[in-house]
Design an enzyme around this catalytic site. Structure first.
Site, PDB file in Angstrom:
ATOM      1  N   TYR A  34      11.208   3.143   7.470  1.00  0.00           N
ATOM      2  CA  TYR A  34      10.689   1.636   7.466  1.00  0.00           C
ATOM      3  C   TYR A  34      10.571   1.169   6.178  1.00  0.00           C
ATOM      4  CZ  TYR A  34       5.769   2.353   7.325  1.00  0.00           C
ATOM      5  OH  TYR A  34       4.537   2.678   6.973  1.00  0.00           O
ATOM      6  N   LYS A 145       9.061   6.520   2.955  1.00  0.00           N
ATOM      7  CA  LYS A 145       8.375   5.764   4.027  1.00  0.00           C
ATOM      8  C   LYS A 145       8.942   6.100   5.360  1.00  0.00           C
ATOM      9  CE  LYS A 145       6.634   0.981   3.888  1.00  0.00           C
ATOM     10  NZ  LYS A 145       5.210   1.382   3.937  1.00  0.00           N
ATOM     11  N   GLU A 177      -3.816   8.507  -2.362  1.00  0.00           N
ATOM     12  CA  GLU A 177      -3.922   6.916  -1.955  1.00  0.00           C
ATOM     13  C   GLU A 177      -4.516   6.817  -0.865  1.00  0.00           C
ATOM     14  OE1 GLU A 177       0.391   6.024  -0.891  1.00  0.00           O
ATOM     15  OE2 GLU A 177       0.541   7.884   0.123  1.00  0.00           O
ATOM     16  N   LEU A 201       3.190   7.212  -1.777  1.00  0.00           N
ATOM     17  CA  LEU A 201       4.281   6.174  -1.453  1.00  0.00           C
ATOM     18  C   LEU A 201       4.392   5.159  -2.819  1.00  0.00           C
ATOM     19  CD1 LEU A 201       6.248   5.022   0.694  1.00  0.00           C
ATOM     20  CD2 LEU A 201       4.848   2.980   0.829  1.00  0.00           C
TER      21      LEU A 201
HETATM   22  N1  PDD Z   1       2.153   0.541   4.265  1.00  0.00           N
HETATM   23  N2  PDD Z   1       0.669   3.966   0.649  1.00  0.00           N
HETATM   24  C1  PDD Z   1       1.039   4.276   1.936  1.00  0.00           C
HETATM   25  C2  PDD Z   1       0.937   5.242   2.717  1.00  0.00           C
HETATM   26  C3  PDD Z   1       1.486   3.033   2.804  1.00  0.00           C
HETATM   27  O1  PDD Z   1       1.636   2.866   4.116  1.00  0.00           O
HETATM   28  C4  PDD Z   1       1.546   1.645   2.312  1.00  0.00           C
HETATM   29  C5  PDD Z   1       1.849   0.337   2.782  1.00  0.00           C
HETATM   30  C6  PDD Z   1       1.414   1.444   0.708  1.00  0.00           C
HETATM   31  C7  PDD Z   1       1.547   0.202  -0.072  1.00  0.00           C
HETATM   32  O2  PDD Z   1       2.918  -0.157  -0.294  1.00  0.00           O
HETATM   33  P1  PDD Z   1       3.372  -1.683  -0.667  1.00  0.00           P
HETATM   34  O3  PDD Z   1       2.692  -1.997  -1.651  1.00  0.00           O
HETATM   35  O4  PDD Z   1       4.961  -1.389  -0.675  1.00  0.00           O
HETATM   36  O5  PDD Z   1       3.210  -2.120   0.838  1.00  0.00           O
HETATM   37  C8  PDD Z   1       1.079   2.712   0.235  1.00  0.00           C
HETATM   38  C9  PDD Z   1       2.678  -0.637   4.971  1.00  0.00           C
HETATM   39  C10 PDD Z   1       2.167  -1.764   4.573  1.00  0.00           C
HETATM   40  C11 PDD Z   1       2.769  -0.312   6.367  1.00  0.00           C
HETATM   41  O6  PDD Z   1       2.630   0.626   6.647  1.00  0.00           O
HETATM   42  O7  PDD Z   1       2.416  -1.092   7.228  1.00  0.00           O
END
Ligand code: PDD
Length: 281
Positions: A34, A145, A177, A201
């Protein structure tokens, strides 16, 4: 149920009419990936970067990309409202198989689903949040992701049940993270975030922050951070597309610095807010 319009396999339809088979491998196995893409005033934020990450996620799970970037833009744009700040949730699963078998089925079409939600500003942005350090119990492809988020869900829930907004994940003594965010720390005046690799990620927000630090002469480094070092940080932030840059003011039972969001966060948050409303990309 909310009757907003969503996209499912080539059709725009009300959310309540969007249905998938119980044989969908996304449902049975979490066999899918996703993206979450913010949109400010109708313009998708760092669309090309999100597409690059989507392509990498698909390649990692050996799922052919059903569309090129122009087609994706064409699919997602009708879901957006130009007057609002929103975020797109886009999911692609391996599709519907005739029987439940772990190995990939042959000749099936991926399932593509997208919906749009209004961005609600994260309520604790200005006061900061508490975070809980926990063992990173996830798999070894955290750069993908994947929709398979059971470990992340359990870790976030553990944090929430202790009054915390996020879990900070620790692998072999080093922070990776958050359960759904990247981490930054200010240690000895330098903004540090763990390097890109299979343990995290590659967050789009993370990347924008590094670019803003570079452009504004904020000293930064991509480096490993031990949990012990994190406890000495003067600032800790958690970053994501949905919550943006959230200051952590308490880690486990200890206040971070004076227990208030720090000055570098304040500067970076202002830079980020201005940048996201500007004509980026
Ligand atoms: N999640 N690390 C993880 C495990 C994440 O699930 C996310 C974001 C990030 C940050 O990535 P970004 O800056 O590209 O949003 C880091 C999204 C928002 C979610 O799962 O809803």
């Amino acid at each position: 149920m909310d009757n907003k319009t969503v996209y499912l396999n080539g059709q725009y339809l009300p959310l309540c009419d969007a249905k998938i088979s119980v044989m969908d491998r996304g449902f049975l196995f979490g066999d899918g990936i996703y993206e979450v893409i913010p949109s400010y005033s109708g313009k998708l934020f760092h669309f090309q970067d999100h597409m690059e990450r989507l392509e990498n996620s698909l390649a990692s799970i050996r799922l052919p990309n059903p569309h090129d970037r122009t087609q994706w833009l064409g699919i997602l744009t009708p879901l957006l409202d130009k007057n609002l700040d929103q975020s797109i949730y886009l999911q692609i699963t391996r599709g519907v198989a005739s029987k439940r078998d772990h190995a990939f089925p042959e000749n099936i079409m991926p399932t593509v689903f997208a919906m749009c939600s209004n961005i609600v500003p994260f309520e604790s942005l200005n006061s900061g949040v508490k975070a809980l350090s926990v063992d990173d119990s996830r798999w070894e492809l955290c750069n993908v992701k994947a929709t398979t988020l059971l470990a992340n869900i359990l870790l976030r829930q553990q944090a929430v049940e202790q009054g915390c907004a996020e879990a900070i994940l620790v692998k072999d003594g080093y922070v990776t993270e958050g359960a759904a965010s990247n981490i930054f720390a200010v240690i000895d005046g330098i903004l540090i975030t763990p390097p890109i690799g299979r343990e995290i990620l590659p967050g789009i927000t993370r990347n924008v922050i590094l670019e803003l630090a570079e452009q504004n002469n904020i000293p930064y480094s991509e480096d490993i951070i031990s949990l012990d070092a994190l406890r000495t940080a003067s600032e800790i932030w958690l970053t994501s597309s949905t919550r943006e840059i959230v200051p952590v003011v308490q880690l486990d039972d200890e206040a971070i610095a004076n227990g208030k969001p720090g000055p570098i966060w304040r500067t970076m948050n202002q830079l980020f807010q201005a940048y996201k409303q500007s004509d980026h990309e």
